[in-house]
Design a protein around this motif. Sequence first.
Motif, PDB file in Angstrom:
ATOM      1  N   PHE A 127       9.296  -2.704  -1.794  1.00 50.44           N
ATOM      2  CA  PHE A 127       7.981  -2.985  -3.320  1.00 50.44           C
ATOM      3  C   PHE A 127       8.668  -4.317  -4.862  1.00 50.44           C
ATOM      4  CE2 PHE A 127       7.157   0.887  -1.557  1.00 50.44           C
ATOM      5  CZ  PHE A 127       5.756   1.456  -1.402  1.00 50.44           C
ATOM      6  N   GLN A 128       8.027  -5.169  -4.688  1.00 51.46           N
ATOM      7  CA  GLN A 128       8.439  -6.622  -5.836  1.00 51.46           C
ATOM      8  C   GLN A 128       7.603  -6.105  -6.812  1.00 51.46           C
ATOM      9  OE1 GLN A 128       7.674 -10.520  -4.934  1.00 51.46           O
ATOM     10  NE2 GLN A 128       9.180 -11.241  -5.722  1.00 51.46           N
ATOM     11  N   THR A 129       8.309  -6.176  -8.102  1.00 50.28           N
ATOM     12  CA  THR A 129       7.542  -6.283  -9.538  1.00 50.28           C
ATOM     13  C   THR A 129       7.961  -8.158 -10.088  1.00 50.28           C
ATOM     14  OG1 THR A 129       6.639  -5.565 -11.719  1.00 50.28           O
ATOM     15  CG2 THR A 129       9.657  -5.784 -10.512  1.00 50.28           C
ATOM     16  N   VAL A 130       6.928  -8.153 -10.914  1.00 49.31           N
ATOM     17  CA  VAL A 130       7.020  -9.922 -11.757  1.00 49.31           C
ATOM     18  C   VAL A 130       7.081  -9.490 -13.087  1.00 49.31           C
ATOM     19  CG1 VAL A 130       6.036 -10.510  -9.703  1.00 49.31           C
ATOM     20  CG2 VAL A 130       4.330  -9.763 -11.411  1.00 49.31           C
ATOM     21  N   ASP A 131       7.056  -8.469 -13.922  1.00 48.38           N
ATOM     22  CA  ASP A 131       6.983  -7.770 -15.191  1.00 48.38           C
ATOM     23  C   ASP A 131       7.915  -6.698 -15.324  1.00 48.38           C
ATOM     24  OD1 ASP A 131       5.445  -5.254 -13.672  1.00 48.38           O
ATOM     25  OD2 ASP A 131       3.302  -6.124 -14.306  1.00 48.38           O
ATOM     26  N   ALA A 132       8.649  -6.751 -15.003  1.00 49.34           N
ATOM     27  CA  ALA A 132       9.821  -6.132 -15.334  1.00 49.34           C
ATOM     28  C   ALA A 132       9.251  -4.895 -14.973  1.00 49.34           C
ATOM     29  CB  ALA A 132      10.391  -5.848 -16.946  1.00 49.34           C
ATOM     30  N   GLY A 133       8.693  -4.079 -14.098  1.00 52.91           N
ATOM     31  CA  GLY A 133       9.103  -3.026 -13.652  1.00 52.91           C
ATOM     32  C   GLY A 133       7.065  -2.416 -13.906  1.00 52.91           C
ATOM     33  N   GLU A 134       6.979  -2.491 -14.743  1.00 54.37           N
ATOM     34  CA  GLU A 134       5.282  -2.220 -15.112  1.00 54.37           C
ATOM     35  C   GLU A 134       4.175  -2.176 -14.483  1.00 54.37           C
ATOM     36  OE1 GLU A 134       4.174  -1.554 -18.118  1.00 54.37           O
ATOM     37  OE2 GLU A 134       5.527  -2.050 -19.708  1.00 54.37           O
ATOM     38  N   SER A 135       3.887  -2.983 -12.804  1.00 51.64           N
ATOM     39  CA  SER A 135       3.323  -2.474 -11.653  1.00 51.64           C
ATOM     40  C   SER A 135       4.320  -2.562 -10.715  1.00 51.64           C
ATOM     41  CB  SER A 135       2.370  -3.624 -12.108  1.00 51.64           C
ATOM     42  OG  SER A 135       2.525  -5.681 -12.309  1.00 51.64           O
ATOM     43  N   TRP A 136       3.659  -3.098  -9.471  1.00 56.86           N
ATOM     44  CA  TRP A 136       4.606  -2.795  -8.472  1.00 56.86           C
ATOM     45  C   TRP A 136       3.620  -3.261  -6.696  1.00 56.86           C
ATOM     46  CZ3 TRP A 136       9.975  -3.151  -8.596  1.00 56.86           C
ATOM     47  CH2 TRP A 136      10.348  -2.071  -9.126  1.00 56.86           C
ATOM     48  N   VAL A 137       3.739  -4.431  -6.545  1.00 53.49           N
ATOM     49  CA  VAL A 137       3.118  -4.848  -5.146  1.00 53.49           C
ATOM     50  C   VAL A 137       3.894  -4.535  -3.790  1.00 53.49           C
ATOM     51  CG1 VAL A 137       1.412  -6.820  -4.091  1.00 53.49           C
ATOM     52  CG2 VAL A 137       2.367  -6.315  -6.069  1.00 53.49           C
ATOM     53  N   GLU A 138       3.021  -3.881  -2.553  1.00 53.34           N
ATOM     54  CA  GLU A 138       4.470  -3.880  -1.352  1.00 53.34           C
ATOM     55  C   GLU A 138       4.755  -4.964  -0.973  1.00 53.34           C
ATOM     56  OE1 GLU A 138       3.911  -1.253   2.439  1.00 53.34           O
ATOM     57  OE2 GLU A 138       2.315  -1.138   1.444  1.00 53.34           O
ATOM     58  N   VAL A 139       5.766  -5.377  -0.612  1.00 51.50           N
ATOM     59  CA  VAL A 139       6.304  -5.998  -0.032  1.00 51.50           C
ATOM     60  C   VAL A 139       6.121  -5.864   2.067  1.00 51.50           C
ATOM     61  CG1 VAL A 139       8.222  -7.764   0.877  1.00 51.50           C
ATOM     62  CG2 VAL A 139       7.954  -6.599  -1.588  1.00 51.50           C
ATOM     63  N   ASP A 140       5.722  -6.915   2.989  1.00 53.21           N
ATOM     64  CA  ASP A 140       5.481  -6.349   4.343  1.00 53.21           C
ATOM     65  C   ASP A 140       6.644  -6.782   5.094  1.00 53.21           C
ATOM     66  OD1 ASP A 140       4.714  -6.145   6.828  1.00 53.21           O
ATOM     67  OD2 ASP A 140       3.465  -7.218   7.083  1.00 53.21           O
ATOM     68  N   THR A 141       7.552  -5.711   4.914  1.00 51.64           N
ATOM     69  CA  THR A 141       8.917  -6.529   5.729  1.00 51.64           C
ATOM     70  C   THR A 141       9.297  -5.858   7.298  1.00 51.64           C
ATOM     71  OG1 THR A 141       9.637  -3.744   5.694  1.00 51.64           O
ATOM     72  CG2 THR A 141      10.109  -4.742   3.756  1.00 51.64           C
ATOM     73  N   GLY A 142       7.996  -6.140   7.732  1.00 56.61           N
ATOM     74  CA  GLY A 142       8.372  -5.787   9.185  1.00 56.61           C
ATOM     75  C   GLY A 142       8.674  -5.119   9.912  1.00 56.61           C
ATOM     76  N   THR A 143       9.046  -3.793   9.201  1.00 53.53           N
ATOM     77  CA  THR A 143       9.833  -3.507   9.963  1.00 53.53           C
ATOM     78  C   THR A 143       9.775  -2.000   9.470  1.00 53.53           C
ATOM     79  OG1 THR A 143      12.489  -2.291  10.775  1.00 53.53           O
ATOM     80  CG2 THR A 143      11.760  -3.892   8.593  1.00 53.53           C
ATOM     81  N   ASP A 144      10.214  -0.819   9.828  1.00 49.89           N
ATOM     82  CA  ASP A 144      10.240   0.828   9.410  1.00 49.89           C
ATOM     83  C   ASP A 144      11.751   0.804   9.409  1.00 49.89           C
ATOM     84  OD1 ASP A 144      10.551   0.902  12.190  1.00 49.89           O
ATOM     85  OD2 ASP A 144       8.965   2.056  12.759  1.00 49.89           O
ATOM     86  N   GLN A 145      12.983   0.261   9.653  1.00 53.58           N
ATOM     87  CA  GLN A 145      13.910   0.813   9.225  1.00 53.58           C
ATOM     88  C   GLN A 145      14.095   0.856   8.172  1.00 53.58           C
ATOM     89  OE1 GLN A 145      15.844   1.602  11.776  1.00 53.58           O
ATOM     90  NE2 GLN A 145      14.551   1.077  13.694  1.00 53.58           N
ATOM     91  N   THR A 146      15.083   1.604   7.824  1.00 59.82           N
ATOM     92  CA  THR A 146      15.565   1.795   6.457  1.00 59.82           C
ATOM     93  C   THR A 146      16.357   0.547   6.354  1.00 59.82           C
ATOM     94  OG1 THR A 146      15.329   4.295   7.223  1.00 59.82           O
ATOM     95  CG2 THR A 146      17.088   4.026   5.159  1.00 59.82           C
ATOM     96  N   LEU A 147      15.998   0.179   4.470  1.00 56.92           N
ATOM     97  CA  LEU A 147      16.743  -0.916   4.024  1.00 56.92           C
ATOM     98  C   LEU A 147      18.000  -0.621   3.065  1.00 56.92           C
ATOM     99  CD1 LEU A 147      13.355  -2.570   4.203  1.00 56.92           C
ATOM    100  CD2 LEU A 147      15.199  -3.440   5.356  1.00 56.92           C
TER     101      LEU A 147
END
Length: 304
Positions: free
Chosen positions: A210-230
């Motif tokens: 998940f990505q934030t552009v407001d220092a953690g106020e909100s988060w948007v999911e990132v499509d990583t294309g994998t179900d492997q743990t990162l």
Amino acid sequence: MNSDHAVLSEKAASSLLLDITRAGDGLRLVAVGDRGHILISDNNGYDWRQVSVPSRQMLTAVSFPSATTGFAVGHDAVILKSTDGGDSWVKVYDDLDAEVPLLDIMMMDEQTGFAVGAYGYIVRTEDGGETWDDWFDMIENEDEFHYNAITQIGDGTLLLAGEAGLLYRSLDGGETWEFLESPYEGSFFGIIPSSDPGSAIVFGLRGNAFQTVDAGESWVEVDTGTDQTLFGAVHIDGNGQVIVGSSGTLFEMSDPEPQIHTRSDRATLLSASKAPDNSLVVVGETGVHRMPVGKPAVATLSEQ
């Protein structure tokens, strides 16, 4: 390098390694891992030498706020410090009674930083590691969930991530922490700042990011294309990042579109760093490996 030392280094370089970093903005790469191994490369990750360490505890993370000063953390809450770019190390902290591993360390400069770990364990130094203050009561974590990753993003905000989707931030250099509403209930294992001052990507179980552009106020999911743990991530040229994980997964988040790669040996990757020649150097369950960004075929250390 004498022959005995070369054999020892090659064995260590193929053992479990958990983290790797550049020593500040310098040319040196430093990797840490099982049995207290600390390895150093001064030629873009082609060759490695093992240095003497005053601990046999597994080391889980390493941070170099400058080319000379570095810290490594590990099991039994051990913290090691180097003032010569990693050539030698001294123990500056441990807590055998706690029986907890430290899992990450973040130094804002050579004097100030935090080390975090299991069961809500967190300590802070303001004097270059001479003393470490218990910061446990400064963060609301009644269930004592693990803290897995801590970082500072471009605008100075500190972000802390952990088990059960825990997310916190500090706007005052770590003096106080506030709980953030999390977009995910599974564990996060890493955070990496993005190019914009208030942005970052947090990632963890089953390929969730998940990505934030407001220092953690909100988060948007990132499509990583994998179900492997990162598990780990590094910046690459431009505004991109590479996030690495289980089964040899490498998720390259860059323009014009993200790419997913898998190492042929499918060995779990735990951390990555960019060598001075812009190659990617990754570490994990089978040691250290060099690879060019964007190409999944990778030669191991012994093959190079």
